[in-house]
Scaffold this motif. Sequence first.
Motif, PDB file in Angstrom:
ATOM      1  N   ASP A 146       0.877  -1.152   0.000  1.00  0.00           N
ATOM      2  CA  ASP A 146       0.000   0.000   0.000  1.00  0.00           C
ATOM      3  C   ASP A 146       0.926   1.216   0.000  1.00  0.00           C
ATOM      4  N   GLU A 147       0.366   2.412  -0.014  1.00  0.00           N
ATOM      5  CA  GLU A 147       1.228   3.581  -0.182  1.00  0.00           C
ATOM      6  C   GLU A 147       2.199   3.764   0.984  1.00  0.00           C
TER       7      GLU A 147
ATOM      8  N   LYS B   4       8.052   2.552  -8.615  1.00  0.00           N
ATOM      9  CA  LYS B   4       7.051   2.371  -9.668  1.00  0.00           C
ATOM     10  C   LYS B   4       5.650   2.376  -9.086  1.00  0.00           C
ATOM     11  N   PHE B   5       5.484   1.738  -7.944  1.00  0.00           N
ATOM     12  CA  PHE B   5       4.167   1.708  -7.291  1.00  0.00           C
ATOM     13  C   PHE B   5       3.736   3.122  -6.900  1.00  0.00           C
ATOM     14  N   LEU B   6       4.632   3.891  -6.318  1.00  0.00           N
ATOM     15  CA  LEU B   6       4.288   5.249  -5.875  1.00  0.00           C
ATOM     16  C   LEU B   6       4.004   6.167  -7.059  1.00  0.00           C
TER      17      LEU B   6
ATOM     18  N   LYS C 264      14.677   9.031  -8.338  1.00  0.00           N
ATOM     19  CA  LYS C 264      14.688   9.862  -9.540  1.00  0.00           C
ATOM     20  C   LYS C 264      13.375   9.826 -10.317  1.00  0.00           C
ATOM     21  N   ASN C 265      12.838   8.635 -10.547  1.00  0.00           N
ATOM     22  CA  ASN C 265      11.605   8.529 -11.335  1.00  0.00           C
ATOM     23  C   ASN C 265      10.433   9.190 -10.630  1.00  0.00           C
ATOM     24  N   LEU C 266      10.324   8.968  -9.329  1.00  0.00           N
ATOM     25  CA  LEU C 266       9.258   9.602  -8.556  1.00  0.00           C
ATOM     26  C   LEU C 266       9.442  11.112  -8.529  1.00  0.00           C
TER      27      LEU C 266
ATOM     28  N   LEU D 127      10.792   1.736   0.452  1.00  0.00           N
ATOM     29  CA  LEU D 127      11.725   2.496  -0.380  1.00  0.00           C
ATOM     30  C   LEU D 127      12.844   3.076   0.487  1.00  0.00           C
ATOM     31  N   VAL D 128      12.489   3.553   1.672  1.00  0.00           N
ATOM     32  CA  VAL D 128      13.510   4.075   2.591  1.00  0.00           C
ATOM     33  C   VAL D 128      14.507   2.977   2.962  1.00  0.00           C
TER      34      VAL D 128
END
Length: 250
Positions: free
Chosen positions: A148-149, A173-175, A197-199, A156-157
């Motif tokens: 979940d978010e 990718k999920f975020l 970077k992507n986020l 990720l951390v």
Amino acid sequence: MSRTVAAAVQQLRCLSCREEYCSVDAGTCKECYEEASETEEELKREIDDLKAKVAFLRLGSSPLDSHKRSSSLCFTDVVLVASDEFQSNPVNIPAHKAILASRSPVFKAMLETDMEESRSGTINISSVSYDALRAFINYLYTAEACLDEQLAYDLLVLGEKYEVKHLKTYCEKFLVSKLKWDNSIASYSFAHQYNAKNLLESSLSMIIDNMDSLTKSEEYAHLVEKDPRLVVELYEAYLSKQVNTAARSN
């Protein structure tokens, strides 16, 4: 069979190799039919092999699986301790040094050198919930996580901290898929902090596209107070886009 029908049968061609075939061969020539059957069998074997590999990786691999815990705990040789400000008591999670070292360069350095973690067999991980650490360890064993978010942020951390790149990419990718204009500022600030970077790029694009609305939000006011440097970056990116748009229109 009439001559007309017989002639029609003779003129039929296989769709794969364009060779003529008889109608009783069900739309393909014998050679192509046999080749297709062999290809299908090869695919089935590959799928079965992959299933077997997945089953092998899962079988007794994670000490977190409740139905396997009694046997797998006998072979664990390290304990990870989760603690955060909301837990009154630290929670221990058993694991295997070999798994941790093979998945994370940070764990590898801890466990292969004469550090406290290697000597004691205990790795303390602060500022993390039991659920997040449990999911993190489970991912190291299985490469799977039900996100979940909030969990995606937490993992990720941990992925960044322990250099588990594939986990970090997976969460990122999920975020990005959950990104909306009303969480774009928080996502941008988070991505900046943890080098996602992507986020960062996706949230920046969304912020720029909704700049007028977002500058009136509480999240924006909080960012101005917390990190004015990021606000400057946002406006620089916004102005750069305006200049480029004006240049193209001219």
